[in-house]
Motif scaffolding. Structure first.
Motif, PDB file in Angstrom:
ATOM      1  N   SER A 178       0.853  -1.188   0.000  1.00 44.01           N
ATOM      2  CA  SER A 178       0.000   0.000   0.000  1.00 44.01           C
ATOM      3  C   SER A 178       0.884   1.232   0.000  1.00 44.01           C
ATOM      4  O   SER A 178       1.901   1.271   0.698  1.00 44.01           O
TER       5      SER A 178
ATOM      6  N   PRO B 148       3.643   2.574  -8.811  1.00 43.31           N
ATOM      7  CA  PRO B 148       2.648   3.148  -9.732  1.00 43.31           C
ATOM      8  C   PRO B 148       2.998   4.583 -10.128  1.00 43.31           C
ATOM      9  O   PRO B 148       3.582   5.337  -9.344  1.00 43.31           O
TER      10      PRO B 148
ATOM     11  N   ASN C 255       1.188   7.258 -10.451  1.00 37.72           N
ATOM     12  CA  ASN C 255       0.623   8.324  -9.617  1.00 37.72           C
ATOM     13  C   ASN C 255       1.419   8.494  -8.317  1.00 37.72           C
ATOM     14  O   ASN C 255       1.472   9.589  -7.759  1.00 37.72           O
ATOM     15  N   ILE C 256       2.084   7.461  -7.858  1.00 35.22           N
ATOM     16  CA  ILE C 256       2.932   7.545  -6.673  1.00 35.22           C
ATOM     17  C   ILE C 256       4.287   8.127  -7.044  1.00 35.22           C
ATOM     18  O   ILE C 256       4.851   8.947  -6.319  1.00 35.22           O
TER      19      ILE C 256
ATOM     20  N   GLU D 103      -4.136   6.361   2.201  1.00 32.03           N
ATOM     21  CA  GLU D 103      -3.769   5.377   1.190  1.00 32.03           C
ATOM     22  C   GLU D 103      -4.171   5.902  -0.189  1.00 32.03           C
ATOM     23  O   GLU D 103      -5.306   6.300  -0.405  1.00 32.03           O
ATOM     24  N   VAL D 104      -3.208   5.890  -1.109  1.00 31.87           N
ATOM     25  CA  VAL D 104      -3.430   6.423  -2.454  1.00 31.87           C
ATOM     26  C   VAL D 104      -3.548   5.305  -3.482  1.00 31.87           C
ATOM     27  O   VAL D 104      -4.310   5.402  -4.433  1.00 31.87           O
ATOM     28  N   ASP D 105      -2.791   4.216  -3.276  1.00 33.96           N
ATOM     29  CA  ASP D 105      -2.774   3.125  -4.247  1.00 33.96           C
ATOM     30  C   ASP D 105      -2.272   1.859  -3.558  1.00 33.96           C
ATOM     31  O   ASP D 105      -1.704   1.926  -2.461  1.00 33.96           O
TER      32      ASP D 105
ATOM     33  N   VAL E 219      -0.712  -2.323  -4.773  1.00 30.03           N
ATOM     34  CA  VAL E 219      -0.425  -3.308  -5.811  1.00 30.03           C
ATOM     35  C   VAL E 219      -0.038  -4.633  -5.160  1.00 30.03           C
ATOM     36  O   VAL E 219       0.506  -4.654  -4.053  1.00 30.03           O
TER      37      VAL E 219
END
Length: 104
Positions: free
Chosen positions: A50, A71, A73-74, A57-59, A61
């Motif tokens: 995470s 990712p 966006n991160i 929490e943004v994303d 995988v």
């Protein structure tokens, strides 16, 4: 591709001491990879990473072969934190959060 290596010992997540975390520059897409070494508590778990920014929490995988690509966006953020969660049946283990800072 640049690989950031981490060690996960029980619930303790830390940067691998022989891995260089300096001069990470935000905005590179598909370039940063996270690779993890796990203690036995994580064996046979399905593991998710995470990604957090400003405490939220943004994303997330799923890991494949103990690694994942950060990712896009991160990768655009100046700083973020990561936390791992492993699940095996009814067993669940989580790590502490670890902050990562990027330049630029």
């Amino acid at each position: 591709m640049r690989t950031l290596r981490f060690i996960v010992d029980g619930q303790n997540l830390k940067k691998a001491p022989d891995c260089d975390f300096t001069k990470l520059v935000r905005g590179s897409h598909g370039y940063l990879e996270c690779r993890f070494s796990f203690s036995r508590e994580w064996m046979d778990c399905k593991i998710a990473v995470s990604f957090f920014h400003l405490g939220k929490e943004v994303d997330a995988v799923l890991l494949e072969k103990d690694c994942c690509t950060i990712p896009d966006n991160i990768a655009d953020l100046p700083d973020f934190s990561i936390k791992l969660t492993g699940v095996r049946g009814t067993y669940r283990i989580t790590s502490c959060k670890l902050p990562i800072r990027q330049e630029g």
